[in-house]
Design a protein around this motif. Sequence first.
Motif, PDB file in Angstrom:
ATOM      1  N   LYS A  68       0.851  -1.184   0.000  1.00  0.00           N
ATOM      2  CA  LYS A  68       0.000   0.000   0.000  1.00  0.00           C
ATOM      3  C   LYS A  68       0.892   1.242   0.000  1.00  0.00           C
ATOM      4  O   LYS A  68       2.098   1.146   0.205  1.00  0.00           O
ATOM      5  CB  LYS A  68      -0.943  -0.045   1.204  1.00  0.00           C
ATOM      6  N   GLU A 100      -6.227  -1.156   1.142  1.00  0.00           N
ATOM      7  CA  GLU A 100      -6.156  -2.605   1.304  1.00  0.00           C
ATOM      8  C   GLU A 100      -7.037  -3.327   0.290  1.00  0.00           C
ATOM      9  O   GLU A 100      -6.717  -4.441  -0.140  1.00  0.00           O
ATOM     10  CB  GLU A 100      -6.545  -3.017   2.731  1.00  0.00           C
ATOM     11  N   HIS A 104      -5.567  -6.141  -2.096  1.00  0.00           N
ATOM     12  CA  HIS A 104      -6.189  -7.465  -2.042  1.00  0.00           C
ATOM     13  C   HIS A 104      -6.562  -7.945  -3.440  1.00  0.00           C
ATOM     14  O   HIS A 104      -6.287  -9.098  -3.820  1.00  0.00           O
ATOM     15  CB  HIS A 104      -7.428  -7.375  -1.139  1.00  0.00           C
ATOM     16  N   GLU A 117       0.173  -7.327   4.574  1.00  0.00           N
ATOM     17  CA  GLU A 117      -1.114  -6.857   5.093  1.00  0.00           C
ATOM     18  C   GLU A 117      -1.166  -7.073   6.600  1.00  0.00           C
ATOM     19  O   GLU A 117      -0.600  -8.032   7.128  1.00  0.00           O
ATOM     20  CB  GLU A 117      -2.266  -7.619   4.416  1.00  0.00           C
ATOM     21  N   THR A 121      -6.450  -5.794   9.846  1.00  0.00           N
ATOM     22  CA  THR A 121      -7.102  -5.212   8.672  1.00  0.00           C
ATOM     23  C   THR A 121      -7.737  -6.300   7.821  1.00  0.00           C
ATOM     24  O   THR A 121      -8.875  -6.164   7.348  1.00  0.00           O
ATOM     25  CB  THR A 121      -6.083  -4.422   7.830  1.00  0.00           C
TER      26      THR A 121
END
Length: 334
Positions: A68, A100, A104, A117, A121
């Motif tokens: 990210k 996220e 993903h 990650e 979250t």
Amino acid sequence: MTSKKTRLRAAFAMLAALALAIGVAACGSSSSSSSTGGSSGSTEAEGGGGAIAENPENGSVNLTIGSKNFPEQEILGEIYAQGLAAAGYKVKSDLSLGSETVAHKAVKSGAVSGYPEYASTALTSFFGLEPEEVPADATEAWEKANEEFEKEGLVAFEPTPFASANAVGLLKTTAEKYELENVSDLEGVSEKLSLYGSPECRERIDCLAGLEKLYGLKFKSFHPVDIGLRYTVLEKGQADLSILFTTDPQLSADSDKFVILEDDKHVFPSGNVLFVTTPKVVEEAGPDYEKTILQVQEGLTLEVVQELDARVELEKETPKAAAAAYLESTGLVG
């Protein structure tokens, strides 16, 4: 500035000493382990000790490591990418995936081979758990997240040592005045103290709601505040307590000013990092892939991540340079 930079280097100095000790121990021990089959490993020891050794067999594997787009994530992405490159893989990076949700989707679609990650979250944003349902134990949170990832055709490697989570922060002088080390120490004291936190803090289990419900604390007052002012309200004397983040660079750069209280009841959800990838990539990349990921993250303690974040956010180093310094100081790369 010199004294602050000296403090910022303390965590790396300890890592360098640890790397040296591991190296000496390795040289003094006999090698009795044998390969379990397949290509030779890219690390010198199963547990992560020693430098990453380049494996020529990995040169035919192309990997794209994502993250990210904020400093801590970019640093982690660089650490994984540079570590894998040292193991002989052909590595590209995409460290601007955004939220996220975007990250993903990127790993599910194959746009990236993997990305870091946070367990909390993943469990709340992807799999619908309420914050209070997220295990505080890092291993339990990883097992739960990995179980859900596997249903989507993904896999998550074991968690980092550090966790990025909410924490009750305060001035060191306040902690000393009331003899506070753990959140539980606030019992009988919190009624005298004001707490500042984000507007949603009232409802969050890892904020005011959890402190009241699970620690049984009552505060003199609670004031919502923009998270960008979480240190300002402490410095100006507006807040006695403020909700901070465990990996905030200020906790490393200004360790003589700010402290956080230990979540001794393990109420706040686990924010340890999981490297998320696919079984297909794991198979194609071979055993050195997971082994290298776990090896480079082994030294990522809370203090080290605070130092890395401070280098980038406060000293304005690039994530690439901070990651390289970490890998060199741990002896993982030469």
